[in-house]
Scaffold this active site. Structure first.
Site, PDB file in Angstrom:
ATOM      1  N   LYS A   1       1.805  -5.376  -3.425  1.00 41.84           N
ATOM      2  CA  LYS A   1       1.033  -5.314  -4.671  1.00 41.84           C
ATOM      3  C   LYS A   1       1.752  -5.999  -5.843  1.00 41.84           C
ATOM      4  CE  LYS A   1      -1.856  -1.398  -3.454  1.00 41.84           C
ATOM      5  NZ  LYS A   1      -1.371  -1.092  -2.087  1.00 41.84           N
TER       6      LYS A   1
HETATM    7  C1  LIG Z   1      -2.172  -1.133  -0.936  1.00 40.49           C
HETATM    8  C2  LIG Z   1      -1.507  -1.253   0.379  1.00 40.49           C
HETATM    9  C3  LIG Z   1      -2.217  -1.613   1.553  1.00 40.49           C
HETATM   10  C4  LIG Z   1      -3.709  -1.829   1.567  1.00 40.49           C
HETATM   11  O1  LIG Z   1      -4.085  -2.980   0.878  1.00 40.49           O
HETATM   12  P1  LIG Z   1      -5.606  -3.212   0.454  1.00 40.49           P
HETATM   13  O2  LIG Z   1      -5.586  -4.395  -0.433  1.00 40.49           O
HETATM   14  O3  LIG Z   1      -6.011  -1.947  -0.294  1.00 40.49           O
HETATM   15  O4  LIG Z   1      -6.409  -3.396   1.682  1.00 40.49           O
HETATM   16  C5  LIG Z   1      -1.497  -1.757   2.726  1.00 40.49           C
HETATM   17  N1  LIG Z   1      -0.180  -1.522   2.780  1.00 40.49           N
HETATM   18  C6  LIG Z   1       0.529  -1.168   1.683  1.00 40.49           C
HETATM   19  C7  LIG Z   1       1.984  -0.904   1.826  1.00 40.49           C
HETATM   20  C8  LIG Z   1      -0.095  -1.017   0.447  1.00 40.49           C
HETATM   21  O5  LIG Z   1       0.612  -0.660  -0.645  1.00 40.49           O
END
Ligand SMILES: *Cc1c(COP(=O)(O)O)cnc(C)c1O
Length: 473
Positions: A113
């Site tokens: 993220k």
């Molecule tokens: C947010 C997240 C996901 C999922 O990603 P999306 O964009 O919501 O599909 C997967 N793995 C981790 C470690 C995350 O922080």
């Protein structure tokens, strides 16, 4: 380029305005009127660009109301070796001849993220300054989103952040990451309750029109268009890293929850990047697995949303999914409106009549991974390659290996580093020292800054009034 809503009832807007938005006023998601496409000549040029150069080349096709020099400055400040640990920003490593890992988690909070959120922080600050505006970001987090947002927005001008988390429910590492921040504009609030309670408070404050306007409340959740845009870039970067020419096709396996990450891959594919398949990997919360295999989408009720060992994928419904369905239904916004109003009240829908297009025209496939699968995958990768992956990434690798076709090259997205989820790693491989980046050394020993409040929206509102007023110029 103008932006419209999937529900069709919002007047077209510029990128800068969409950047600060959550849901569109009509309840839909904002997206460009059309996705720009690139041809082989452009791909050839892009193959040799550095990460910030590539980001600029891609983003300037979407952010057309930001002057080129300004966008370049925002990107150059965002994607640095200092913030992401290397000039590659998202280094790719080879696991097997036809299986690669895309390192998306080398930013400040050790999860993918950061790649989008760091851009958003700088872009927010720029747009607010240009508009002479201030914003109060409120959010609810169970871990990764909150910390990524705080590290992106800390110390930014004209932005105050109030992040709600369930008291005592996050991992030690996640808590330390958020609560150790000392910036004046970051406010951690632990709510005596569950994650859903935090989310309800955020909703209640957002729905108070007067309060919302007075403090210019905003969010940075996963439906934000700016986050999706920033994520498109690394699909291109990874494709170039593992191929020699644009005649080759590569597939991606993506650990998925809210469908934000893989939605960016879908857009890259629509733009003309030679992606073979987009493999959606889910955990036990498998609404997307069901849709991409059977064509039926059924959101989960709270009591059927499981708490798993890949917690950042524990979703009841996938909030970005509407962006894909809009395209799948050939931009029939009335139909999208009808289907997703139903989803809001817990109803599912069935698009099995167009499942063929989902799989062939759009390249989607899906699989599911359970607690036992991820333990087994972590253990086997560790024993075979001395390679440690986090539980979410393990879900992606498990599904990739299960679905891989003869001759198919797959890149698996690494969405977090193992140190963030130490308990599960140790359960899988036994007691070991898990490597951690130097900047997180001693994190858990730092003093923590958080206030604990009862589960009442009014108490949070009071905090916002106090701090935002106190900080007015
Ligand atoms: C947010 C997240 C996901 C999922 O990603 P999306 O964009 O919501 O599909 C997967 N793995 C981790 C470690 C995350 O922080």
């Amino acid at each position: 380029m103008k932006y419209i809503s999937t529900r069709g009832q919002t007047a077209p807007m510029d990128f800068s305005d969409v950047l600060l938005m959550g849901l569109a006023p009509d309840g839909g998601l904002m997206l460009p009127e059309h996705y720009p496409t690139v041809d082989n000549e452009v791909l050839k040029e892009w193959r040799h660009l550095s990460y910030p150069e590539l980001a600029l080349a891609i983003m300037q096709r979407f952010a057309t109301d930001i002057p080129h020099a300004d966008l370049k400055d925002i990107i150059d400040r965002t994607y640095t070796a200092d913030v992401f640990g290397s000039d590659d920003i998202v280094p790719v490593r080879k696991l097997e001849d036809d299986l690669y890992i895309l390192g998306l988690s080398n930013g400040p909070t050790l999860a993918f993220k950061d790649v989008a959120m760091q851009f958003l922080g700088n872009a927010f600050e720029y747009v607010l300054k240009r508009q002479g505006a201030r914003i109060t970001i409120i959010g609810a987090t169970s871990g990764d989103t909150g910390s990524a947002a705080e590290y992106a927005l800390r110390g930014k001008e004209n932005i105050e952040v109030f992040m709600l988390s369930p008291h005592g429910k996050m991992s030690d590492f996640q808590r330390a990451q958020m609560y150790s921040l000392t910036d004046d504009n970051i406010h951690n609030i632990a709510i005596d309750g569950m994650f859903d309670d935090c989310q309800d408070i955020v909703k209640a404050l957002q729905q108070d029109a007067e309060f919302k306007a007075a403090y210019n409340l905003g969010t940075v959740n996963s439906i934000n268009w700016g986050r999706i845009l920033a994520q498109i870039v690394y699909y291109f970067k990874a494709y170039f890293a593992v191929t020699n020419s644009n005649d080759e096709r590569v597939s991606f396996s993506v650990p998925s929850g809210n469908f934000g990450n893989i939605c960016a891959g879908h857009i890259a594919r629509e733009m003309g990047l030679p992606i073979g398949r987009l493999i959606v990997a889910t955990n036990e919360n498998d609404v997307l697995n069901d849709f991409f295999n059977q064509g039926a989408y059924q959101p989960r009720t709270t009591d059927k949303t499981y708490v798993t060992s890949s917690p950042s994928m524990d979703i009841s419904k996938a909030s970005n999914f509407e962006r894909f369905v809009y395209l799948l239904l050939e931009k029939d916004s009335a139909r999208v409106h009808e289907l997703f109003e139903g989803v809001k009240s817990g109803q599912g829908f069935d698009l099995s009549d167009v499942l063929e297009a989902v799989n062939t025209r759009y390249g989607f496939a899906a699989g599911k991974s359970t607690h036992a699968d991820r333990l087994q995958t972590i253990k086997s990768l560790y024993e075979t390659y001395s390679e440690l992956v986090d539980p979410h990434t393990a879900d992606g690798i498990k599904v990739a290996k299960e679905l891989q076709q003869n001759g198919e090259v797959i890149i698996c997205a690494e969405t977090a580093l193992p140190v963030k989820f130490a308990d599960t790693i140790i359960e899988a491989v036994g007691q070991i020292d898990i490597e951690r980046p130097a900047h997180t050394e001693g994190l858990e020993e730092l003093p923590q800054h958080v206030i604990v409040l009862d589960n009442k929206a009014e108490l949070v509102a009071k905090q916002i009034r106090q701090h935002v007023t106190a900080n007015l110029p």
